[in-house]
Design an enzyme around this catalytic site. Sequence first.
Site, short mmCIF file in Angstrom:
data_model
loop_
_atom_site.label_atom_id
_atom_site.label_comp_id
_atom_site.label_asym_id
_atom_site.label_seq_id
_atom_site.Cartn_x
_atom_site.Cartn_y
_atom_site.Cartn_z
N ASP A 35 -2.63 12.82 6.70
CA ASP A 35 -1.17 12.81 6.63
C ASP A 35 -0.54 12.78 8.01
O ASP A 35 0.45 12.07 8.24
CB ASP A 35 -0.66 14.02 5.84
CG ASP A 35 -0.95 13.94 4.35
OD1 ASP A 35 -1.46 12.90 3.89
OD2 ASP A 35 -0.67 14.93 3.65
N TYR A 62 0.78 -1.24 0.00
CA TYR A 62 0.00 0.00 0.00
C TYR A 62 0.81 1.29 0.00
O TYR A 62 0.26 2.34 -0.31
CB TYR A 62 -0.96 0.02 1.20
CG TYR A 62 -2.14 -0.90 0.99
CD1 TYR A 62 -3.29 -0.44 0.37
CD2 TYR A 62 -2.09 -2.23 1.38
CE1 TYR A 62 -4.36 -1.28 0.15
CE2 TYR A 62 -3.16 -3.08 1.17
CZ TYR A 62 -4.29 -2.60 0.56
OH TYR A 62 -5.35 -3.44 0.33
N HIS A 100 -4.00 5.21 5.43
CA HIS A 100 -3.82 6.51 4.79
C HIS A 100 -4.57 6.55 3.45
O HIS A 100 -5.26 7.53 3.14
CB HIS A 100 -2.33 6.79 4.59
CG HIS A 100 -2.02 8.13 4.03
ND1 HIS A 100 -1.60 8.31 2.74
CD2 HIS A 100 -2.09 9.36 4.58
CE1 HIS A 100 -1.40 9.60 2.52
NE2 HIS A 100 -1.70 10.26 3.62
N GLY A 127 2.91 4.02 -1.41
CA GLY A 127 3.21 4.46 -2.76
C GLY A 127 1.94 4.52 -3.58
O GLY A 127 0.83 4.55 -3.04
#
Length: 147
Positions: free
Chosen positions: A121, A55, A75, A57
């Site tokens: 983030d 996951y 994320h 990238g």
Amino acid sequence: MNPAHLLVLSAVCVSLLGAAIVPPQPLNLIQFSSLIQCANGGSRATWHYADYGCYCGKGGGGTPVDELDRCCQTHDNCYGEAEKLTKCSPYYKTYKYDCSEGKLTCNDAPGSCERSVCDCDRVAAICFAGAPYNDKNFMINTETNCQ
């Protein structure tokens, strides 16, 4: 007109035409990188997270390979939720934040696209900092390892 000047002018025009069709790069990746560096104290370069597990990238699928990969899956899902907000494009949305002694704070209005993206983030950066990094999960073959 001097042939040399005409050649330079032509080269500039062609360059500008080429630049016009280059898609914009995700702006908030720079901010996300800064949040990661704040959370981990600069202990690991952010590019180590760009192609990790299933996951971390671009894209993602299958079963996360470890805790760090689960941070990236979370994320990705968080960005998916942010995209449901009106005119919210997480990869291009910039936001306001502070980093003080490893503590991250998002400063945009609660409920705004900017705040949602920053929170995604921030949570991911903190998760990355707390998760072990396994070198064998960097640049894995996702076709065979991410079922």
